[in-house]
Design a protein around this motif. Structure first.
Motif, short mmCIF file in Angstrom:
data_model
loop_
_atom_site.label_atom_id
_atom_site.label_comp_id
_atom_site.label_asym_id
_atom_site.label_seq_id
_atom_site.Cartn_x
_atom_site.Cartn_y
_atom_site.Cartn_z
N GLU A 123 0.83 -1.21 0.00
CA GLU A 123 0.00 0.00 0.00
C GLU A 123 0.86 1.26 0.00
O GLU A 123 0.56 2.23 -0.69
N VAL A 124 1.95 1.24 0.75
CA VAL A 124 2.89 2.37 0.74
C VAL A 124 3.38 2.60 -0.69
O VAL A 124 3.41 3.73 -1.17
N GLY A 125 3.73 1.53 -1.35
CA GLY A 125 4.21 1.62 -2.72
C GLY A 125 3.16 2.16 -3.67
O GLY A 125 3.44 3.04 -4.50
N GLN A 126 1.93 1.66 -3.53
CA GLN A 126 0.85 2.11 -4.42
C GLN A 126 0.55 3.59 -4.22
O GLN A 126 0.35 4.32 -5.17
N ARG A 127 0.50 4.03 -2.99
CA ARG A 127 0.11 5.42 -2.70
C ARG A 127 1.22 6.42 -3.00
O ARG A 127 0.94 7.56 -3.35
N SER A 128 2.46 6.00 -2.85
CA SER A 128 3.57 6.95 -2.96
C SER A 128 4.43 6.78 -4.20
O SER A 128 5.23 7.65 -4.53
N GLY A 129 4.28 5.64 -4.85
CA GLY A 129 5.16 5.35 -5.97
C GLY A 129 6.54 4.87 -5.54
O GLY A 129 7.43 4.66 -6.34
N PHE A 130 6.70 4.67 -4.26
CA PHE A 130 7.97 4.22 -3.68
C PHE A 130 8.03 2.70 -3.78
O PHE A 130 7.11 2.01 -3.38
N ARG A 131 9.12 2.17 -4.32
CA ARG A 131 9.29 0.73 -4.40
C ARG A 131 10.07 0.26 -3.17
O ARG A 131 11.25 0.58 -3.02
N VAL A 132 9.43 -0.48 -2.31
CA VAL A 132 10.07 -1.00 -1.11
C VAL A 132 10.92 -2.20 -1.52
O VAL A 132 10.41 -3.16 -2.09
N THR A 133 12.21 -2.13 -1.24
CA THR A 133 13.11 -3.24 -1.60
C THR A 133 13.53 -4.06 -0.40
O THR A 133 14.02 -5.17 -0.54
N ALA A 134 13.34 -3.51 0.79
CA ALA A 134 13.68 -4.24 2.02
C ALA A 134 13.00 -3.54 3.18
O ALA A 134 12.65 -2.36 3.10
N HIS A 135 12.81 -4.27 4.25
CA HIS A 135 12.28 -3.67 5.47
C HIS A 135 12.75 -4.50 6.66
O HIS A 135 13.19 -5.64 6.51
N ARG A 136 12.61 -3.89 7.82
CA ARG A 136 13.00 -4.55 9.06
C ARG A 136 12.07 -4.06 10.15
O ARG A 136 11.79 -2.87 10.23
N LEU A 137 11.57 -4.96 10.95
CA LEU A 137 10.66 -4.59 12.03
C LEU A 137 11.14 -5.23 13.32
O LEU A 137 11.33 -6.45 13.38
N GLU A 138 11.31 -4.42 14.33
CA GLU A 138 11.67 -4.89 15.66
C GLU A 138 10.66 -4.30 16.63
O GLU A 138 10.45 -3.10 16.66
N VAL A 139 10.00 -5.16 17.38
CA VAL A 139 8.99 -4.74 18.34
C VAL A 139 9.55 -4.97 19.73
O VAL A 139 10.08 -6.04 20.02
N PHE A 140 9.43 -3.97 20.59
CA PHE A 140 9.97 -4.06 21.95
C PHE A 140 8.83 -3.98 22.95
O PHE A 140 7.88 -3.24 22.76
N GLY A 141 8.97 -4.73 24.02
CA GLY A 141 7.96 -4.73 25.07
C GLY A 141 8.33 -5.74 26.13
O GLY A 141 9.50 -6.10 26.27
N LEU A 142 7.34 -6.23 26.87
CA LEU A 142 7.57 -7.20 27.93
C LEU A 142 6.92 -8.53 27.57
O LEU A 142 5.75 -8.56 27.17
N CYS A 143 7.68 -9.60 27.71
CA CYS A 143 7.13 -10.94 27.47
C CYS A 143 6.14 -11.27 28.59
O CYS A 143 6.07 -10.58 29.61
N SER A 144 5.40 -12.35 28.41
CA SER A 144 4.38 -12.71 29.40
C SER A 144 5.01 -13.01 30.77
O SER A 144 4.43 -12.65 31.81
#
Length: 154
Positions: A123-144
């Motif tokens: 969707e980012v690519g469609q709306r902006s014309g930006f071609r995403v070639t890579a991404h990285r996601l790190e989520v931080f918080g507390l485990c159970s």
């Protein structure tokens, strides 16, 4: 062999086999760093490995550890993560694309699925014309487990 030792041995074997398959020499220092990485549960820093090497009197120095980590990262065996405090750390992982949820209490790292991120990036690519070639996601918080410890009465 206990469950923890079995898991460590499997993780170490996975690292060693991947190095061999990629055609890299299985030197003593690389094998030692692979063993130290396999023993980790959660994220770790190069300084953590350097301290382990010192305690175990391996004779392995900082440069050797960084070279091994760079090699492991290039093979997708560890991934560098940027912690919320700006420190750089590593997590051992399989060489397939995935994301991490990292506990800021105990340091445990979990691999997490896409959960719609691929659609959002398209969707980012469609709306902006930006071609995403890579991404990285790190989520931080507390485990159970850390949440439960926080909720315990003092």
């Amino acid at each position: 062999m206990t469950g923890t030792r079995e898991a460590t041995a499997r993780a170490e074997n996975h690292l060693v086999e991947a190095l061999g398959r990629a055609g890299h020499r299985l030197t003593g220092p690389r094998l030692t760093v692979a063993e130290m990485v396999a023993r980790r549960d959660g994220y770790f820093t190069a300084a953590d490995l350097e301290a382990d090497a010192g305690r175990r009197q391996t004779g392995i120095g900082r440069a050797t550890i960084f070279r091994a980590l760079d090699l492991f990262a290039s093979l997708g065996l560890v991934e560098r993560v940027d912690l919320p405090d700006g420190e750089h750390a590593y997590v051992a992982c399989d060489p397939v694309h995935h994301h991490h949820a990292i506990c800021t209490g105990c340091g445990r790292s979990l691999d997490v699925d896409d959960f719609g991120l691929t659609r959002a990036l398209a969707e980012v690519g469609q709306r902006s014309g930006f071609r995403v070639t890579a991404h990285r996601l790190e989520v931080f918080g507390l485990c159970s487990a850390c949440q439960a410890r926080q909720d315990e009465p003092a």
